[in-house]
Enzyme design. Sequence first.
Site, mmCIF file in Angstrom:
data_model
loop_
_atom_site.group_PDB
_atom_site.id
_atom_site.type_symbol
_atom_site.label_atom_id
_atom_site.label_comp_id
_atom_site.label_asym_id
_atom_site.label_seq_id
_atom_site.Cartn_x
_atom_site.Cartn_y
_atom_site.Cartn_z
ATOM 1 N N LYS A 47 1.826 4.727 -1.133
ATOM 2 C CA LYS A 47 1.088 5.864 -1.705
ATOM 3 C C LYS A 47 1.538 7.123 -0.970
ATOM 4 O O LYS A 47 2.214 7.036 0.069
ATOM 5 C CB LYS A 47 -0.423 5.659 -1.550
ATOM 6 C CG LYS A 47 -0.895 5.477 -0.101
ATOM 7 C CD LYS A 47 -2.392 5.186 -0.054
ATOM 8 C CE LYS A 47 -2.858 4.971 1.384
ATOM 9 N NZ LYS A 47 -4.307 4.653 1.447
ATOM 10 N N ASN B 162 1.328 7.523 2.788
ATOM 11 C CA ASN B 162 2.163 6.653 3.618
ATOM 12 C C ASN B 162 3.653 6.972 3.497
ATOM 13 O O ASN B 162 4.495 6.185 3.903
ATOM 14 C CB ASN B 162 1.922 5.187 3.243
ATOM 15 C CG ASN B 162 0.535 4.732 3.644
ATOM 16 O OD1 ASN B 162 -0.093 5.318 4.527
ATOM 17 N ND2 ASN B 162 0.038 3.681 2.996
ATOM 18 N N ASP C 273 2.713 3.178 7.795
ATOM 19 C CA ASP C 273 1.457 2.441 7.688
ATOM 20 C C ASP C 273 1.701 1.020 7.184
ATOM 21 O O ASP C 273 1.609 0.732 5.994
ATOM 22 C CB ASP C 273 0.470 3.153 6.763
ATOM 23 C CG ASP C 273 -0.926 2.531 6.850
ATOM 24 O OD1 ASP C 273 -1.061 1.432 7.427
ATOM 25 O OD2 ASP C 273 -1.878 3.138 6.328
ATOM 26 N N ASP D 69 0.829 -1.211 0.000
ATOM 27 C CA ASP D 69 0.000 0.000 0.000
ATOM 28 C C ASP D 69 0.864 1.262 0.000
ATOM 29 O O ASP D 69 0.609 2.197 0.764
ATOM 30 C CB ASP D 69 -0.940 0.005 1.200
ATOM 31 C CG ASP D 69 -2.089 1.013 1.038
ATOM 32 O OD1 ASP D 69 -2.421 1.346 -0.116
ATOM 33 O OD2 ASP D 69 -2.649 1.446 2.060
#
Length: 227
Positions: free
Chosen positions: A12, A15, A28, A10
């Site tokens: 992005k 994060n 995260d 994840d």
Amino acid sequence: MHNRGYIHRDIKPDNIFRTTKGEIKIGDFGFVTDKLLFGFVGGAGTPQYIAPEVLATLKCSFLTDVYSLGATFLHLAHGDIWFSRAGKNAVLKHINFNGETWPVIADEYAFLPHIPVSWRKVIKKMTSGDPAKRYQSMESCVDAISRLPVVADWQCEVKTDSVSWSLVKGGRMWRVQWDGYFTPKESWVAWSEDLDGKRKKTLGKSDHRDKPSKHYKSLQKWFVDRK
């Protein structure tokens, strides 16, 4: 993380964090896992940053993290409006997946004109739809990013129908205005002025005789010639 056998799943902008020392960190770890089977693990992530093979196979790999970092790099280099805008040469396209519409990076799109060619090549390679054409490890990917040249500190403001740039250089303010981008009324002009806004000097402009499709290329060339 990858060297230890973990996949983030994840990556992005939300994060990516910067410490008080200026160091960049990824945070995260809610989707992080090391439970790989033949190099793959169950799919997860945020639509705009998910590699296309995740949607096709519902599986993540080390190379899908490379793609997500590339999508993040693309977003951070352009800002929210350019990254998410609709219309001609848009960065994102929308596809149907399991009855829902998902935004994904388009096969062809336009970078902001001031983004250097070297940066474009690295981002394109990171976000290739073919995993075999991406950097084959996060280490080689980060190495390529670290070798990119430092660019002029243009302050860029993107609006829905115009883009403007400003830069203090040689004791003067340099400005560029690009109006009606990717429309029949497209035009651009660059000039310098005293810091108080006086004594303006034109540095370049679009040719009204050119087709609109040429204005983007001429503006890109203007930025290249003024590295």
